[in-house]
Design an enzyme around this catalytic site. Structure first.
Site, PDB file in Angstrom:
ATOM      1  N   LYS A   1      13.478  -1.790  -7.816  1.00 23.59           N
ATOM      2  CA  LYS A   1      13.874  -0.990  -6.648  1.00 23.59           C
ATOM      3  C   LYS A   1      14.321  -1.914  -5.507  1.00 23.59           C
ATOM      4  O   LYS A   1      15.287  -1.651  -4.822  1.00 23.59           O
ATOM      5  CB  LYS A   1      12.690  -0.132  -6.230  1.00 23.59           C
ATOM      6  CG  LYS A   1      12.658   0.310  -4.797  1.00 23.59           C
ATOM      7  CD  LYS A   1      13.349   1.622  -4.634  1.00 23.59           C
ATOM      8  CE  LYS A   1      13.635   2.002  -3.196  1.00 23.59           C
ATOM      9  NZ  LYS A   1      12.634   1.674  -2.223  1.00 23.59           N
TER      10      LYS A   1
ATOM     11  N   SER B   1       9.527   5.813  -2.898  1.00 26.35           N
ATOM     12  CA  SER B   1       9.368   4.846  -1.816  1.00 26.35           C
ATOM     13  C   SER B   1       8.305   5.360  -0.859  1.00 26.35           C
ATOM     14  O   SER B   1       8.198   6.579  -0.634  1.00 26.35           O
ATOM     15  CB  SER B   1      10.695   4.682  -1.063  1.00 26.35           C
ATOM     16  OG  SER B   1      10.460   4.085   0.197  1.00 26.35           O
TER      17      SER B   1
ATOM     18  N   GLN C   1       7.643  -9.666   7.775  1.00 22.67           N
ATOM     19  CA  GLN C   1       8.876  -9.181   7.142  1.00 22.67           C
ATOM     20  C   GLN C   1       9.462  -7.968   7.869  1.00 22.67           C
ATOM     21  O   GLN C   1      10.463  -7.410   7.438  1.00 22.67           O
ATOM     22  CB  GLN C   1       8.672  -8.907   5.658  1.00 22.67           C
ATOM     23  CG  GLN C   1       7.786  -7.740   5.318  1.00 22.67           C
ATOM     24  CD  GLN C   1       7.450  -7.716   3.843  1.00 22.67           C
ATOM     25  OE1 GLN C   1       6.745  -8.583   3.330  1.00 22.67           O
ATOM     26  NE2 GLN C   1       7.966  -6.737   3.122  1.00 22.67           N
TER      27      GLN C   1
ATOM     28  N   GLY D   1       9.069  -4.651  -8.554  1.00 22.27           N
ATOM     29  CA  GLY D   1       9.929  -3.535  -8.908  1.00 22.27           C
ATOM     30  C   GLY D   1      11.388  -3.852  -8.613  1.00 22.27           C
ATOM     31  O   GLY D   1      11.721  -4.364  -7.544  1.00 22.27           O
TER      32      GLY D   1
ATOM     33  N   GLY E   1       0.804  -1.224   0.000  1.00 25.47           N
ATOM     34  CA  GLY E   1       0.000   0.000   0.000  1.00 25.47           C
ATOM     35  C   GLY E   1       0.834   1.269   0.000  1.00 25.47           C
ATOM     36  O   GLY E   1       2.019   1.254  -0.298  1.00 25.47           O
TER      37      GLY E   1
ATOM     38  N   GLN F   1      14.910  -8.567  -3.302  1.00 27.19           N
ATOM     39  CA  GLN F   1      13.596  -9.207  -3.233  1.00 27.19           C
ATOM     40  C   GLN F   1      13.284  -9.912  -4.554  1.00 27.19           C
ATOM     41  O   GLN F   1      12.772 -11.026  -4.572  1.00 27.19           O
ATOM     42  CB  GLN F   1      12.535  -8.150  -2.917  1.00 27.19           C
ATOM     43  CG  GLN F   1      11.111  -8.632  -2.976  1.00 27.19           C
ATOM     44  CD  GLN F   1      10.163  -7.602  -2.383  1.00 27.19           C
ATOM     45  OE1 GLN F   1      10.038  -7.497  -1.176  1.00 27.19           O
ATOM     46  NE2 GLN F   1       9.494  -6.837  -3.225  1.00 27.19           N
TER      47      GLN F   1
ATOM     48  N   GLY G   1       5.628   4.209  -8.614  1.00 27.95           N
ATOM     49  CA  GLY G   1       6.303   2.913  -8.753  1.00 27.95           C
ATOM     50  C   GLY G   1       5.299   1.774  -8.727  1.00 27.95           C
ATOM     51  O   GLY G   1       5.296   0.889  -9.601  1.00 27.95           O
ATOM     52  N   HIS G   2       4.408   1.792  -7.730  1.00 30.91           N
ATOM     53  CA  HIS G   2       3.363   0.761  -7.650  1.00 30.91           C
ATOM     54  C   HIS G   2       2.432   0.842  -8.864  1.00 30.91           C
ATOM     55  O   HIS G   2       2.060  -0.173  -9.449  1.00 30.91           O
ATOM     56  CB  HIS G   2       2.495   0.980  -6.408  1.00 30.91           C
ATOM     57  CG  HIS G   2       3.225   0.909  -5.102  1.00 30.91           C
ATOM     58  ND1 HIS G   2       3.445   2.007  -4.306  1.00 30.91           N
ATOM     59  CD2 HIS G   2       3.777  -0.141  -4.443  1.00 30.91           C
ATOM     60  CE1 HIS G   2       4.075   1.645  -3.208  1.00 30.91           C
ATOM     61  NE2 HIS G   2       4.313   0.348  -3.268  1.00 30.91           N
TER      62      HIS G   2
HETATM   63  P1  AMP Z   1       5.970  -2.319  -1.405  1.00 34.76           P
HETATM   64  O1  AMP Z   1       4.560  -1.833  -1.289  1.00 34.76           O
HETATM   65  O2  AMP Z   1       6.985  -1.341  -0.943  1.00 34.76           O
HETATM   66  O3  AMP Z   1       6.138  -3.704  -0.846  1.00 34.76           O
HETATM   67  O4  AMP Z   1       6.251  -2.452  -2.954  1.00 34.76           O
HETATM   68  C1  AMP Z   1       5.389  -3.195  -3.786  1.00 34.76           C
HETATM   69  C2  AMP Z   1       6.060  -3.387  -5.124  1.00 34.76           C
HETATM   70  O5  AMP Z   1       6.334  -2.115  -5.699  1.00 34.76           O
HETATM   71  C3  AMP Z   1       7.407  -4.114  -5.000  1.00 34.76           C
HETATM   72  O6  AMP Z   1       7.551  -5.018  -6.085  1.00 34.76           O
HETATM   73  C4  AMP Z   1       8.388  -2.978  -5.093  1.00 34.76           C
HETATM   74  O7  AMP Z   1       9.647  -3.376  -5.590  1.00 34.76           O
HETATM   75  C5  AMP Z   1       7.690  -2.058  -6.076  1.00 34.76           C
HETATM   76  N1  AMP Z   1       8.221  -0.706  -5.975  1.00 34.76           N
HETATM   77  C6  AMP Z   1       8.423   0.032  -4.863  1.00 34.76           C
HETATM   78  N2  AMP Z   1       8.982   1.213  -5.158  1.00 34.76           N
HETATM   79  C7  AMP Z   1       9.162   1.228  -6.501  1.00 34.76           C
HETATM   80  C8  AMP Z   1       9.699   2.180  -7.429  1.00 34.76           C
HETATM   81  N3  AMP Z   1      10.166   3.357  -7.036  1.00 34.76           N
HETATM   82  N4  AMP Z   1       9.726   1.837  -8.733  1.00 34.76           N
HETATM   83  C9  AMP Z   1       9.246   0.643  -9.157  1.00 34.76           C
HETATM   84  N5  AMP Z   1       8.711  -0.292  -8.339  1.00 34.76           N
HETATM   85  C10 AMP Z   1       8.674   0.000  -7.029  1.00 34.76           C
END
Ligand code: AMP
Length: 271
Positions: A141, A177, A54, A139, A24, A145, A29-30
């Site tokens: 990023k 982020s 995690q 991602g 969330g 992972q 990025g998401h």
């Molecule tokens: P998270 O909600 O932080 O667990 O991220 C969910 C997905 O979004 C994961 O696959 C992350 O790698 C991806 N993600 C987070 N930040 C970015 C970004 N700046 N660019 C591309 N993907 C991202």
């Protein structure tokens, strides 16, 4: 877009199904992962689950930004058909089985956050088994992972095609982020130096392939220290194995983790 809490209601009839697992607090990025899934699949399922396993006890689980109503609107606009937002009890009625991916999990993020990737791998496999996607989107990023999920999928013959998308950045280069909102104005101004240093390292190694990666690291670390960062790791790696490397190869990546005040930032760029 349907909001689903109960995995029994996830059954999606039209295939292929694309899946975007998230915690969330959506940013571009998401949303880029969701748009890519919506382009390539008949249906897109997005999960929104802040996975407690995690986070280590001292980490920011309780402070993690949450706003489901806003996220639901953004996901729908990005092409999601289903937002799967289960409770912690739904995902963990008990906790006896764990997926641990040795090797790729152990260095870098895994050395600093020793329980993190078992939490990630376990929840990702559980979500894959609930959603049953044809494709899943992650991602770059979070480079390690990606390596952990890829290895798990290969080792356990999980029938899903993985797609890894390049990092989406702010205009000044800072990787987007969910935690960037916690940077003070001064830290926010300094934060893009992390990406600048990675770009400079990549350029230096490409321009002089006779130099070794580890020879470039001390000056880059000193530059980050001068900008107020406390560097945790900075290295050239093979993203398949997450092993450090010395010599240039086009598939390798420069990775960094550093603290800026109370905020921990990670980033990586192609070699
Ligand atoms: P998270 O909600 O932080 O667990 O991220 C969910 C997905 O979004 C994961 O696959 C992350 O790698 C991806 N993600 C987070 N930040 C970015 C970004 N700046 N660019 C591309 N993907 C991202």
């Amino acid at each position: 877009m349907r909001i689903v809490r109960d995995p029994a209601e996830l059954a999606v009839t039209e295939r292929p199904v694309g899946f975007v697992p998230t915690m969330g607090a959506f940013h571009e990025g998401h949303l880029e992962l969701m748009r890519a899934s919506a382009r390539e699949n008949a249906r897109t399922v997005v999960s929104l689950f802040v996975n407690p396993t995690q986070f280590a006890p001292h980490e920011d689980l309780s402070k993690y930004p949450r706003n489901e109503a806003r996220d639901a609107e953004l996901a729908e606009a990005a092409g999601a058909d289903v937002l799967f937002a289960p409770s912690v009890d739904t995902i963990y009625p008990r906790h006896t089985t764990e997926v641990r991916v040795s090797g790729v999990s152990e260095r870098f993020e895994g050395a600093i956050r020793p329980t993190h990737f078992a939490g990630v791998a376990t929840v990702v496999l559980k979500l894959f088994n609930m959603v049953r996607p044809d494709r899943a989107y992650f991602g770059l990023k979070d480079l390690q992972q990606c390596a952990v999920v890829k290895r798990m999928v290969e080792d356990l013959n999980v029938p899903v095609e993985l797609r890894f998308l390049e990092t989406v950045r702010e205009q000044d280069g800072l990787a987007m982020s969910s935690r960037n909102v916690y940077l003070s104005p001064d830290e926010r101004e300094r934060a893009p130096r992390l990406h600048d240093v990675l770009v400079q390292l990549a350029r230096s190694l490409r321009e002089d392939p006779s130099v070794l990666a580890e020879e470039l690291v001390p000056a880059a670390t000193a530059a980050l220290n001068r900008h107020g960062f406390e560097v945790q790791y900075l290295a050239l790696v093979d993203p398949e194995s997450m092993e450090p490397r010395s010599k240039f190869h086009s598939s390798f990546r420069w990775i960094v983790a550093a603290r800026l005040g109370n905020i921990r930032l990670i980033d990586n760029v192609p070699a």
